[in-house]
Motif scaffolding. Sequence first.
Motif, PDB file in Angstrom:
ATOM      1  N   ARG A 138      35.329  41.169  39.844  1.00  0.00           N
ATOM      2  CA  ARG A 138      34.071  40.842  39.866  1.00  0.00           C
ATOM      3  C   ARG A 138      32.993  41.735  41.372  1.00  0.00           C
ATOM      4  N   GLU A 139      33.528  41.069  42.885  1.00  0.00           N
ATOM      5  CA  GLU A 139      33.329  41.700  43.438  1.00  0.00           C
ATOM      6  C   GLU A 139      33.125  43.102  43.505  1.00  0.00           C
ATOM      7  N   THR A 141      33.595  45.449  41.207  1.00  0.00           N
ATOM      8  CA  THR A 141      32.476  45.969  40.199  1.00  0.00           C
ATOM      9  C   THR A 141      31.164  45.777  40.603  1.00  0.00           C
ATOM     10  N   GLU A 142      30.903  44.202  40.441  1.00  0.00           N
ATOM     11  CA  GLU A 142      29.140  44.557  40.889  1.00  0.00           C
ATOM     12  C   GLU A 142      27.864  45.296  42.063  1.00  0.00           C
ATOM     13  N   LEU A 182      32.376  43.573  32.442  1.00  0.00           N
ATOM     14  CA  LEU A 182      30.583  44.204  34.051  1.00  0.00           C
ATOM     15  C   LEU A 182      29.806  45.028  33.360  1.00  0.00           C
ATOM     16  N   GLY A 186      26.238  46.697  32.476  1.00  0.00           N
ATOM     17  CA  GLY A 186      25.833  47.010  33.400  1.00  0.00           C
ATOM     18  C   GLY A 186      24.529  48.378  33.135  1.00  0.00           C
TER      19      GLY A 186
END
Length: 310
Positions: A138-139, A141-142, A182, A186
């Motif tokens: 998550r971290e 990729t964001e 994600l 996006g």
Amino acid sequence: MPNQFRTSVIARGPVTAEGLAQDVNSLFDGRGGPAYRIGRAQAAPVRSPVHSFVTGIPSAVPSVRGMRIVVIGGTGLIGTWMVRILRAGGHDVAAHSLSTGLDLRSEKGLPQALNGADVVVNLTNSPTYDRAAPVFFRETTENLLLAAEDAEVGHLVTLSVVGAERVPRLPYFRAKVLQEDLIEAGPVPFSIMRATQTFELVEAMLPPAASGPTVRLPATALQPLAAKEVAWMLATVSAGEPLEGIRDVAGPEVLTLAEVAQATLSARGDNRTVVTGGDAGLFAAVPGDELLADAGATIAPTTLEQWLGR
């Protein structure tokens, strides 16, 4: 896009099977000959993919030249091969990783790495396969999505795993599905390429000889392929237009993890015996055919016999 509605995207374009087969064999040191069977290998995967590697990719060498392509995770096995293939195709390629000073979690070096990039490829992997994996994906990729949007990158390519959505009970596979979701939601045009396990991964899983006379592994069904083949498919996807979808690639045989491991040990002159056990390692929780490719996947040519004899 909900997971249950995902379909594999198969490339279309002008290509001759004869010419492409020659280039693929040249790249992979292909040995030709019959399709060997080892153990309980099957001539066709259980899920019956219908596209061969030769007819499933658009060109032998990416044909759109002069692109600036950034490969994050470009110093690993697949990344190193991918960088070589893209550079041979005439592209300006930069390989980045923690060892070169780029950290996706802290964003250190990320804006500088993406400056002027047409395409960014994300090959980074979680350092663990436990409950920390979803946080990692998550971290990172964001952070990458935001940085790529700011840098006006036109194409984000990500490597994922065939069948991850069918194994939600394992944190690592659940994390890969989170990463896919994600990316799909996006702001950056994207391509997701999912691959089955590589021969090299299975070999790396084998414990050192000093660990004892036997190796305990589960009888998980795999459809393995060579790391160079994954790199090749990633390169062709990266040099093309964004798929805005998912493409799957898998090997030509269905074998159990234990069978691949035993054949690898024997080929290396290692006399240890592989013993199957339902509680051995990460893949023990995948007893069925969840990690096999669906119909429509691109099938790479290299068999286990050919890979071991390379």
